[in-house]
Design a protein around this motif. Structure first.
Motif, short mmCIF file in Angstrom:
data_model
loop_
_atom_site.label_atom_id
_atom_site.label_comp_id
_atom_site.label_asym_id
_atom_site.label_seq_id
_atom_site.Cartn_x
_atom_site.Cartn_y
_atom_site.Cartn_z
N ARG A 1 0.82 -1.21 0.00
CA ARG A 1 0.00 0.00 0.00
C ARG A 1 0.86 1.27 0.00
O ARG A 1 0.44 2.31 -0.50
CB ARG A 1 -0.93 0.00 1.22
CG ARG A 1 -1.98 -1.09 1.16
CD ARG A 1 -2.84 -1.12 2.42
NE ARG A 1 -3.85 -2.18 2.33
CZ ARG A 1 -4.71 -2.47 3.29
NH1 ARG A 1 -4.70 -1.77 4.41
NH2 ARG A 1 -5.58 -3.46 3.13
N VAL A 2 2.06 1.17 0.57
CA VAL A 2 2.96 2.32 0.59
C VAL A 2 3.71 2.45 -0.73
O VAL A 2 3.99 3.56 -1.19
CB VAL A 2 3.94 2.21 1.77
CG1 VAL A 2 4.91 3.40 1.78
CG2 VAL A 2 3.19 2.14 3.09
N VAL A 3 4.03 1.31 -1.36
CA VAL A 3 4.81 1.32 -2.60
C VAL A 3 4.12 2.15 -3.67
O VAL A 3 4.77 2.90 -4.41
CB VAL A 3 5.05 -0.12 -3.10
CG1 VAL A 3 5.54 -0.13 -4.54
CG2 VAL A 3 6.04 -0.83 -2.21
N ARG A 4 2.82 2.05 -3.77
CA ARG A 4 2.10 2.76 -4.84
C ARG A 4 2.26 4.27 -4.69
O ARG A 4 2.36 5.00 -5.67
CB ARG A 4 0.63 2.37 -4.81
CG ARG A 4 0.44 0.88 -5.08
CD ARG A 4 -1.03 0.48 -5.03
NE ARG A 4 -1.16 -0.96 -5.18
CZ ARG A 4 -1.14 -1.82 -4.17
NH1 ARG A 4 -1.03 -1.37 -2.95
NH2 ARG A 4 -1.25 -3.12 -4.38
N ALA B 1 5.85 -5.83 -4.96
CA ALA B 1 4.55 -5.23 -4.69
C ALA B 1 3.71 -5.08 -5.94
O ALA B 1 2.48 -5.25 -5.91
CB ALA B 1 4.73 -3.87 -4.01
N ASP B 2 4.34 -4.76 -7.07
CA ASP B 2 3.57 -4.55 -8.30
C ASP B 2 2.85 -5.82 -8.74
O ASP B 2 1.77 -5.76 -9.36
CB ASP B 2 4.49 -4.06 -9.42
CG ASP B 2 4.94 -2.62 -9.19
OD1 ASP B 2 4.27 -1.92 -8.43
OD2 ASP B 2 5.97 -2.22 -9.78
N GLY B 3 3.41 -6.98 -8.44
CA GLY B 3 2.76 -8.23 -8.83
C GLY B 3 1.79 -8.76 -7.79
O GLY B 3 1.16 -9.80 -7.99
N TYR B 4 1.65 -8.03 -6.69
CA TYR B 4 0.76 -8.46 -5.61
C TYR B 4 -0.63 -7.89 -5.88
O TYR B 4 -1.08 -6.94 -5.24
CB TYR B 4 1.32 -7.97 -4.28
CG TYR B 4 0.80 -8.69 -3.06
CD1 TYR B 4 0.67 -10.07 -3.04
CD2 TYR B 4 0.47 -7.99 -1.91
CE1 TYR B 4 0.22 -10.74 -1.92
CE2 TYR B 4 0.01 -8.63 -0.78
CZ TYR B 4 -0.11 -10.01 -0.79
OH TYR B 4 -0.55 -10.67 0.33
N THR B 5 -1.32 -8.47 -6.84
CA THR B 5 -2.57 -7.90 -7.35
C THR B 5 -3.82 -8.43 -6.65
O THR B 5 -4.90 -7.92 -6.87
CB THR B 5 -2.69 -8.16 -8.85
OG1 THR B 5 -2.62 -9.58 -9.09
CG2 THR B 5 -1.56 -7.48 -9.61
N ASP B 6 -3.66 -9.46 -5.84
CA ASP B 6 -4.84 -10.05 -5.19
C ASP B 6 -4.54 -10.32 -3.72
O ASP B 6 -4.44 -11.47 -3.29
CB ASP B 6 -5.24 -11.35 -5.90
CG ASP B 6 -6.60 -11.86 -5.43
OD1 ASP B 6 -7.38 -11.06 -4.88
OD2 ASP B 6 -6.87 -13.07 -5.61
N ALA C 1 -6.01 -4.30 -4.23
CA ALA C 1 -4.71 -3.88 -4.74
C ALA C 1 -4.62 -2.36 -4.91
O ALA C 1 -3.53 -1.83 -5.11
CB ALA C 1 -4.41 -4.58 -6.06
N ARG C 2 -5.73 -1.66 -4.83
CA ARG C 2 -5.74 -0.20 -5.01
C ARG C 2 -5.65 0.56 -3.68
O ARG C 2 -5.56 1.78 -3.69
CB ARG C 2 -7.00 0.24 -5.76
CG ARG C 2 -7.11 -0.34 -7.16
CD ARG C 2 -8.34 0.22 -7.86
NE ARG C 2 -9.57 -0.07 -7.12
CZ ARG C 2 -10.25 -1.20 -7.22
NH1 ARG C 2 -9.83 -2.15 -8.03
NH2 ARG C 2 -11.36 -1.39 -6.53
#
Length: 328
Positions: A102-105, A176-181, A187-188
């Motif tokens: 959540r912080v990476v984004r 983190a980018d591949g952690y979509t689920d 993921a948002r």
């Protein structure tokens, strides 16, 4: 010529019995036909509804009262464990990974703004200023605060929190980018600091971006921003573990009570089946009785239908009261 009587009444009254009987018979036949059509329509409607009901019951295997004893309900036991239900030993690691993602984004957006502040607008500034920042930025701010408050012993606690955050970051940020689920949230999702620190956060963020004419943050602003970010991250980890524990407990409880709920569901399905069969039998009796009534009504109508022919020749209808006068 018809002459009026002394009571001003027309004396030329007559009855054509053949015509009367034909008119009465025609009216009666029309009424009988209407009654028969209503009964036939009712029979077709009831038969259609019964056939649909029977077809649905047969698809369920509810073919007879005896078959209801073997009717099965869907089991409440779930053979495959959902992906968001995991052992307790994995809860802390998963919660930390979710919080880091959540912080990476936000960190990616902040890095772009740090390299080119001209992309920043007022709305984006206010939004990003209230997001938890990556450990490297917090560490730089903590070093500044340490120089401003060299004797503040509470900063050691913040460094311990930051160390844990930084360890999680090194472990999980790259994926983190591949952690979509994620198993909790979406993921948002992003990680926010409390709105009470908004003013301090805006001053600190303006300082980080080197914005012109921005007020310099004081030690209290920096401490508030660092503390708010680290506390928000810590709460995220704790809340994540709580949610994962709740999911696991709910799953275990569902599995434990599944046999009992299966038995109740089985009983309910069998009761529904028996009620359906009883209703079908009752409807079948109503249809049989209605079919007999339609047959009897049809036979009665045919029996009462009498062919009456109206004479086509001229007749003297009332010779006693009909008199022709001589022409002048």
């Amino acid at each position: 010529m018809r002459r009026l009587s002394g009571h001003l009444q027309d004396p030329v009254r007559f009855r054509d019995l053949a015509w009367e009987e034909a008119a009465v018979q025609q009216t009666r036949s029309a009424r009988n036909d209407t009654t028969l059509h209503v009964l036939q329509d009712s029979l077709r409607a009831k038969q259609g509804a019964y056939d649909d009901q029977r077809q649905t019951a047969q698809k369920r295997g509810w073919t007879s009262a005896d078959a209801c004893g073997t009717a099965h309900a869907t089991s409440f036991a779930i053979k495959q464990k959902p992906p968001d239900v995991m052992p307790s030993s994995e809860h802390e690691g998963v919660a930390r990974r979710v919080c880091v993602s959540r912080v990476v984004r936000v960190a990616e957006a902040v890095d772009r703004l740090l390299s080119d502040p001209s992309q920043l607008d007022a709305d984006t500034f206010k939004e990003i200023a209230l997001e938890v920042q990556k450990p490297a930025l917090l560490e730089a701010l903590l070093d500044i605060l340490q120089r401003k408050r060299p004797h503040d012993t509470s900063l050691q606690e913040r460094r311990a929190q930051l160390h844990a955050f930084n360890s999680d970051w090194k472990r999980w940020a790259a994926t983190a980018d591949g952690y979509t689920d994620p198993p909790i949230g979406t993921a948002r999702d992003q990680l926010h600091v409390q709105s009470i620190t908004q003013l301090s956060a805006e001053r600190v963020f303006a300082f980080l971006l080197h914005l012109p004419n921005a007020p310099q943050p004081d030690a209290e602003d920096i401490a508030s921003f660092i503390g708010g970010s680290l506390e928000s991250y810590s709460r995220c980890v704790v809340d994540g573990q709580t949610q994962l524990r709740t999911k696991l407990e709910s799953w275990n409880e569902m599995q434990r009570t599944a046999p009992e709920r299966d038995a109740r569901a089985q009983q309910q399905v069998q009761q529904m089946c028996r009620a359906e069969i009883a209703d079908e039998e009752e409807r079948s009796k109503e249809i049989a009785a209605l079919r007999i009534r339609v047959s009897e009504e049809s036979a009665r109508i045919e029996a009462e239908r009498i062919a009456i022919t109206i004479p086509r020749t001229m007749q003297v209808l009332n010779n006693a009261s009909c008199r022709l006068t001589d022409a002048p």
